[in-house]
Design a protein around this motif. Structure first.
Motif, PDB file in Angstrom:
ATOM      1  N   THR A  95     -15.051   2.500  16.211  1.00  0.00           N
ATOM      2  CA  THR A  95     -13.168   1.847  15.958  1.00  0.00           C
ATOM      3  C   THR A  95     -13.023   1.147  14.847  1.00  0.00           C
ATOM      4  O   THR A  95     -12.428   1.899  13.637  1.00  0.00           O
ATOM      5  N   VAL A  96     -13.171  -0.168  14.711  1.00  0.00           N
ATOM      6  CA  VAL A  96     -13.217  -0.275  13.866  1.00  0.00           C
ATOM      7  C   VAL A  96     -13.790  -0.261  11.932  1.00  0.00           C
ATOM      8  O   VAL A  96     -13.148   0.375  11.586  1.00  0.00           O
ATOM      9  N   ALA A  97     -14.405   0.719  12.524  1.00  0.00           N
ATOM     10  CA  ALA A  97     -15.645   1.281  11.091  1.00  0.00           C
ATOM     11  C   ALA A  97     -14.410   2.784  11.020  1.00  0.00           C
ATOM     12  O   ALA A  97     -14.425   2.844   9.481  1.00  0.00           O
ATOM     13  N   THR A  98     -13.880   3.112  11.966  1.00  0.00           N
ATOM     14  CA  THR A  98     -13.035   4.469  11.437  1.00  0.00           C
ATOM     15  C   THR A  98     -11.676   4.041  10.911  1.00  0.00           C
ATOM     16  O   THR A  98     -11.440   4.885   9.583  1.00  0.00           O
ATOM     17  N   PHE A  99     -11.317   2.787  10.723  1.00  0.00           N
ATOM     18  CA  PHE A  99     -10.387   2.695  10.407  1.00  0.00           C
ATOM     19  C   PHE A  99     -10.350   1.676   8.471  1.00  0.00           C
ATOM     20  O   PHE A  99      -9.885   2.016   7.731  1.00  0.00           O
ATOM     21  N   GLY A 100     -11.623   1.205   9.197  1.00  0.00           N
ATOM     22  CA  GLY A 100     -11.959   0.478   7.994  1.00  0.00           C
ATOM     23  C   GLY A 100     -12.322   1.555   7.152  1.00  0.00           C
ATOM     24  O   GLY A 100     -12.171   1.703   5.341  1.00  0.00           O
ATOM     25  N   LEU A 101     -12.813   2.543   6.820  1.00  0.00           N
ATOM     26  CA  LEU A 101     -13.143   3.610   6.142  1.00  0.00           C
ATOM     27  C   LEU A 101     -12.330   4.471   5.649  1.00  0.00           C
ATOM     28  O   LEU A 101     -12.302   4.789   4.559  1.00  0.00           O
ATOM     29  N   ILE A 102     -11.188   4.634   6.381  1.00  0.00           N
ATOM     30  CA  ILE A 102     -10.365   5.486   5.997  1.00  0.00           C
ATOM     31  C   ILE A 102      -9.168   4.126   4.950  1.00  0.00           C
ATOM     32  O   ILE A 102      -8.804   5.045   4.009  1.00  0.00           O
ATOM     33  N   SER A 103      -9.431   3.432   5.503  1.00  0.00           N
ATOM     34  CA  SER A 103      -8.218   2.346   4.524  1.00  0.00           C
ATOM     35  C   SER A 103      -8.692   2.098   3.097  1.00  0.00           C
ATOM     36  O   SER A 103      -8.411   1.881   2.030  1.00  0.00           O
ATOM     37  N   VAL A 133     -12.088   0.996 -12.596  1.00  0.00           N
ATOM     38  CA  VAL A 133     -13.388   0.252 -11.876  1.00  0.00           C
ATOM     39  C   VAL A 133     -13.652  -0.759 -10.805  1.00  0.00           C
ATOM     40  O   VAL A 133     -14.344  -0.101  -9.724  1.00  0.00           O
ATOM     41  N   LEU A 134     -12.734  -1.247 -10.449  1.00  0.00           N
ATOM     42  CA  LEU A 134     -12.778  -2.812  -9.769  1.00  0.00           C
ATOM     43  C   LEU A 134     -12.698  -1.815  -7.906  1.00  0.00           C
ATOM     44  O   LEU A 134     -12.879  -2.437  -7.529  1.00  0.00           O
ATOM     45  N   SER A 135     -11.417  -0.920  -8.192  1.00  0.00           N
ATOM     46  CA  SER A 135     -10.545  -0.235  -7.136  1.00  0.00           C
ATOM     47  C   SER A 135     -12.494   0.483  -6.205  1.00  0.00           C
ATOM     48  O   SER A 135     -12.091   0.685  -4.857  1.00  0.00           O
ATOM     49  N   LEU A 136     -13.223   1.088  -6.673  1.00  0.00           N
ATOM     50  CA  LEU A 136     -14.050   1.387  -6.266  1.00  0.00           C
ATOM     51  C   LEU A 136     -14.896  -0.134  -5.452  1.00  0.00           C
ATOM     52  O   LEU A 136     -15.649   0.585  -3.580  1.00  0.00           O
ATOM     53  N   THR A 137     -14.774  -1.454  -5.297  1.00  0.00           N
ATOM     54  CA  THR A 137     -15.206  -1.912  -4.206  1.00  0.00           C
ATOM     55  C   THR A 137     -14.381  -2.075  -3.345  1.00  0.00           C
ATOM     56  O   THR A 137     -15.180  -2.473  -1.790  1.00  0.00           O
ATOM     57  N   LEU A 138     -13.077  -1.258  -3.115  1.00  0.00           N
ATOM     58  CA  LEU A 138     -12.778  -1.834  -1.941  1.00  0.00           C
ATOM     59  C   LEU A 138     -12.998  -0.634  -0.768  1.00  0.00           C
ATOM     60  O   LEU A 138     -12.967  -0.187   0.278  1.00  0.00           O
ATOM     61  N   LEU A 139     -13.496   0.615  -1.896  1.00  0.00           N
ATOM     62  CA  LEU A 139     -14.543   2.008  -0.793  1.00  0.00           C
ATOM     63  C   LEU A 139     -15.139   0.777  -0.129  1.00  0.00           C
ATOM     64  O   LEU A 139     -15.456   1.461   1.448  1.00  0.00           O
ATOM     65  N   LEU A 140     -16.328   0.308  -0.862  1.00  0.00           N
ATOM     66  CA  LEU A 140     -17.432  -0.230  -0.372  1.00  0.00           C
ATOM     67  C   LEU A 140     -17.558  -1.263   0.648  1.00  0.00           C
ATOM     68  O   LEU A 140     -17.330  -1.393   1.994  1.00  0.00           O
ATOM     69  N   ALA A 141     -16.359  -2.039   0.642  1.00  0.00           N
ATOM     70  CA  ALA A 141     -15.691  -3.025   1.493  1.00  0.00           C
ATOM     71  C   ALA A 141     -15.469  -2.395   3.023  1.00  0.00           C
ATOM     72  O   ALA A 141     -15.636  -3.265   4.252  1.00  0.00           O
ATOM     73  N   GLY A 142     -14.529  -1.751   2.351  1.00  0.00           N
ATOM     74  CA  GLY A 142     -14.347  -0.328   4.046  1.00  0.00           C
ATOM     75  C   GLY A 142     -15.300  -0.002   4.611  1.00  0.00           C
ATOM     76  O   GLY A 142     -15.538  -0.013   5.928  1.00  0.00           O
ATOM     77  N   VAL A 143     -15.928   0.297   4.004  1.00  0.00           N
ATOM     78  CA  VAL A 143     -17.444   0.857   4.685  1.00  0.00           C
ATOM     79  C   VAL A 143     -18.450  -0.181   5.270  1.00  0.00           C
ATOM     80  O   VAL A 143     -18.907   0.090   6.809  1.00  0.00           O
ATOM     81  N   SER A 144     -18.287  -1.527   4.992  1.00  0.00           N
ATOM     82  CA  SER A 144     -19.230  -2.695   5.484  1.00  0.00           C
ATOM     83  C   SER A 144     -18.637  -3.071   5.608  1.00  0.00           C
ATOM     84  O   SER A 144     -18.961  -4.639   6.271  1.00  0.00           O
TER      85      SER A 144
END
Length: 498
Positions: A95-103, A133-144
């Motif tokens: 559940t935490v991972a799903t919310f993180g990916l969406i966010s 460009v830096l916005s891509l780090t948001l996706l990576l942080a949400g995944v991990s």
């Protein structure tokens, strides 16, 4: 994206209550080594970059980092804290991972689309490309989120150190290669994204888990009920650290922001190391130690005994330090560093207090304190920046921390059963010992004309005098927190300190 064990893999054993102090101490030691080594590497890279880029270019990247730092906090949603403190981390992980990916995905897309408007809002259109460009780090942080939370929960600071070291190497290599190719400010942003991608991947490898998404209908409301106030408090904490950048960028321009950010970054050299160590152990330690209210004064004393002398000495030696490392063109940063060195010491203690309160599930009072502080700080920034420029903005941090934030935290933790007299008494010796050390550093800074000699003499003299007064005291406090060594557990008197 949750984590499930790979076939044949064993989860790292979590420490029991009896061995928690020793495990936390080892984690803190690795975290300290990590942050010192990595901070030194970052400082070297920052010095080179500051000598390559002009102050206005440095300011452009600072604008982009302001946006990225705030949104990175939002992307977490406070979910990593829930993984750290939960009694069933494996069950809530999907559940935490799903919310993180969406966010992370949603924020990354929204930031890319609105990057030009965000840059205009902060008064520098040139920052739009770096923001996107830096916005891509948001996706990576949400995944991990899940692997990162699990590593903190297990006190895997050694593995986190190695991952961060790889992160630094990748970021540096990519940044300097692109700077040589003439990409300018974008080089820093692309290097940051490349390093984040590698770090996120290695976190999955270190936890020996594989991704898995899911949604537990019986738990998701409880997860959000705890994590969203934490996310809000973290967001406001980041705003507290970045509202000055926004105000300065709007009122004084990118060049002034470049000078200010350099001073802020130098003030963060020791404080980032200490804050990282505090954040890595405060929540997992205080959430499981039997008497967290009783342990907090001793823990505060140890952290304060490192943060206060570091911040005060840095402030006293601001002039020689900037002239030696960065050169005369960055002289306007000197009075900024003098103020922010003091502020940095208080900020480390605030990180400890917030971790303690999160461990008790009291995220809402922290959130409200942050909200009220932002109002006070923003108003002060606008007034002082218009009248006194970047130096006035720096002193607003000190005033707001001492007059508003610190009393607010003390009132909140007092309600949890922490004795204020014990807290004050525990911090008294390092506070008094810092005064003569500061005088030594100030004397060297003002009486020695050669900056390098002043820096070395002032720094060495302050450290030597401070350790002479507090060395044995500090070792005894560390021993109390650590508890008995494994081989002495059977001896009831082994943990007693004379």
């Amino acid at each position: 994206m949750a984590l499930l064990p790979q076939t044949g893999a064993e989860d790292p054993a979590e420490p029991d209550a009896e061995g928690l102090g020793a495990t936390a101490a080892r984690g803190a030691a690795w975290s300290g080594v990590s942050t010192i080594v990595l901070r030194l590497g970052s400082v070297i890279v920052g010095v080179v970059v500051a000598r390559i880029l002009a102050p206005d270019q440095f300011g452009v990247y600072a604008v982009a980092l302001t946006v990225q730092g705030i949104l990175m906090t939002v992307a977490d949603l406070g979910l990593s804290s829930e993984i750290i403190r939960s009694e069933e981390p494996d069950r809530i992980a999907p559940t935490v991972a799903t919310f993180g990916l969406i966010s992370g995905t949603g924020l990354a897309l929204a930031t890319i689309v609105s990057s030009s408007r965000l840059a205009d809002l902060l008064g520098d259109r040139d920052a739009a490309g770096a923001i996107a460009v830096l916005s891509l780090t948001l996706l990576l942080a949400g995944v991990s989120i899940v692997p990162y939370g699990l590593m903190l929960r297990r006190f895997q600071q050694r593995e986190l150190f190695l991952i961060s070291l790889v992160d630094l190497i990748v970021s540096t290599a990519v940044t300097f290669a692109l700077l040589a190719a003439g990409l300018g400010v974008l080089s820093l942003a692309i290097g940051r994204v490349a390093a984040q991608a590698i770090s996120s991947t290695l976190q999955f490898v270190a936890t020996r888990m594989r991704p898995h998404l899911g949604l537990d209908r019986a738990r998701w409301r409880g997860i959000l009920a705890f994590s969203l106030p934490v996310a809000g408090a973290n967001l406001f904490a980041w705003i507290l650290l970045n509202v000055d950048n926004v105000v300065i960028a709007r009122m004084a321009g990118a060049t002034a922001l470049g000078f200010y950010v350099l001073g802020f970054n130098i003030a963060n050299w020791p404080m980032s190391a200490l804050s990282q160590m505090v954040r890595s152990i405060a929540l997992p330690y205080t959430s499981r130690v039997p008497d967290s209210a009783g342990a907090l004064p001793q823990l505060t004393a140890v952290i304060w005994s490192m943060a206060l002398p570091a911040g005060v000495t840095l402030a006293a030696l601001a002039g020689p330090l900037i002239h030696v490392i960065y050169g005369a063109k960055w002289a306007p940063s000197v009075p900024v560093l003098a103020a922010l060195g003091i502020y940095g010491a208080l900020r480390v203690i605030f990180d400890l207090f917030s971790g303690y309160l999160y461990a008790l599930g009291r995220s809402r009072p922290v959130l409200w304190l942050q909200v009220l502080t932002i109002v006070v700080l923003t108003a002060g920034m606008i007034v002082m920046t218009s009248r006194h420029g970047i130096v006035g903005a720096a002193w607003v941090h000190v005033g707001a921390s001492a007059v508003f934030i610190l009393p607010g935290y003390l009132a909140i933790i007092r309600a949890t059963g922490v004795r204020m007299t014990a807290l004050i008494r525990a911090c008294l010796r390092p506070t008094l010992a810092t005064l003569p050390a500061c005088l030594v550093a100030l004397a060297a800074s003002h009486l020695i004309s050669r900056p390098l000699i002043a820096l070395l003499a002032g720094g060495a003299g302050a450290v030597a005098l401070y350790l002479a007064v507090t060395g044995r005291w500090l070792l005894s406090r560390l021993a109390r927190i650590r508890g008995p060594r494994d081989e002495d557990v059977s001896d009831p008197g082994a943990a007693q300190i004379p």
